[in-house]
Enzyme design. Structure first.
Site, PDB file in Angstrom:
ATOM      1  N   PRO A  23       0.917  -1.461   0.089  1.00 42.55           N
ATOM      2  CA  PRO A  23      -0.111  -0.091   0.023  1.00 42.55           C
ATOM      3  C   PRO A  23       0.761   1.274  -0.255  1.00 42.55           C
ATOM      4  O   PRO A  23       1.782   1.365   0.779  1.00 42.55           O
ATOM      5  CB  PRO A  23      -0.681  -0.139   1.555  1.00 42.55           C
ATOM      6  N   GLU A  24       0.620   1.949  -0.934  1.00 45.30           N
ATOM      7  CA  GLU A  24       1.398   3.545  -0.768  1.00 45.30           C
ATOM      8  C   GLU A  24       0.385   4.504  -0.469  1.00 45.30           C
ATOM      9  O   GLU A  24      -0.754   4.279  -0.068  1.00 45.30           O
ATOM     10  CB  GLU A  24       1.892   3.832  -2.371  1.00 45.30           C
TER      11      GLU A  24
END
Ligand SMILES: [Zn+2]
Length: 270
Positions: free
Chosen positions: A2-3
């Site tokens: 997840p960014e």
């Protein structure tokens, strides 16, 4: 992994719904990257005030102390009225008067950490070295340029390091450098103010579009499924090795920098 945009969309998916909730109980599963730092039973009776984001951390403000959540490599959050009994990868549950917040994290690089305050050492250890927020007002082209002047490393790696500006992960760094016409191997210190200004705009643009794209899927995860995967942007270069550049049709090149894949166009990026 997840960014920043995925973390922000996760936040948007449950922040309003959990605000004001009273914690009924908390449960920790298998050890995560860092220990919780308090007895989960101590959290019962506290109230959730708000959920903020700093870099890729979600900060769940309580009436006393806060929880810092990180999704690591494979974490996702759910928030729902009720959830099934925890499975083998559900490592933290916060049962509240308004629903259950659950962290699922098969690889366990994520974490939930309790801190007495944002200024307490346990919080400073995690948040203290983060650069400015790319979508916030403190991210300023001239300040950005001045910070780059002090770095001799390649610009792509400087972006990924996160101490000048946070949350520009591998995909978004490649895309922003393409939009700014800057070759990823360029030494940060050699980037002019004009080019730094273009890169500043490109970083904001690429992240804001990803949040927007993720936000448009929010109504689909009414159970606050943080399981977003990536918000598939129409990538210009990322993961397009050998394919024609969307602007000039030269084949996109792939190189490895600091063990991460970098994609760029030899013609459009100088
Ligand atoms: Zn090109």
């Amino acid at each position: 992994m997840p960014e920043l945009p995925e973390v922000e969309v996760t936040r948007l998916s449950f922040a309003d719904r959990i605000a004001g909730a009273r914690i009924v109980s908390a449960r920790s599963g298998k050890p995560l990257r860092w220990a919780l730092g308090c007895d989960p039973a101590q959290l019962a009776g506290r109230t959730v005030r708000a959920v903020r984001r700093r870099g890729k951390y979600l900060l769940v403000d309580l009436d006393e102390g806060l929880l810092l959540l990180h999704l690591g490599m494979s974490g996702s959050l759910s928030f729902a009225d009720t959830l099934p009994a925890p499975g083998p990868h559900d490592h933290f549950d916060l049962a509240t008067s308004l629903g259950v917040l659950r962290l699922n994290d098969p690889r366990r690089f994520g974490a939930v950490v309790y801190a007495r305050s944002e200024a307490a050492p346990e919080a400073v250890k995690l948040l203290g070295r983060l650069g400015v927020e790319p979508l916030g007002e403190d991210f300023d082209p001239a300040v950005f340029h001045a910070a780059l002047q002090a770095r001799n490393a390649p610009i792509k790696q400087v972006l990924l390091a996160g101490d000048i500006v946070v949350g520009v992960g591998n995909i978004y760094a490649s895309e922003a450098l393409f939009l700014a016409g800057i070759r990823p191997t360029t030494r940060a210190s050699r980037i002019s103010l004009a080019r730094a200004t273009r890169l500043h705009a490109a970083v904001r643009d690429v992240l804001a579009r990803a949040v927007e794209k993720g936000g448009s899927t929010l109504r689909d995860f009414s159970n606050a499924q943080g399981e977003s995967g990536y918000f598939q942007l129409e990538a210009h270069v990322y993961d397009r090795a050998g394919l024609p550049c969307r602007v000039c049709e030269a084949p996109v090149r792939r190189i490895v920098q600091g063990q991460r894949a970098t994609y760029y166009c030899v013609r459009c990026q100088r």
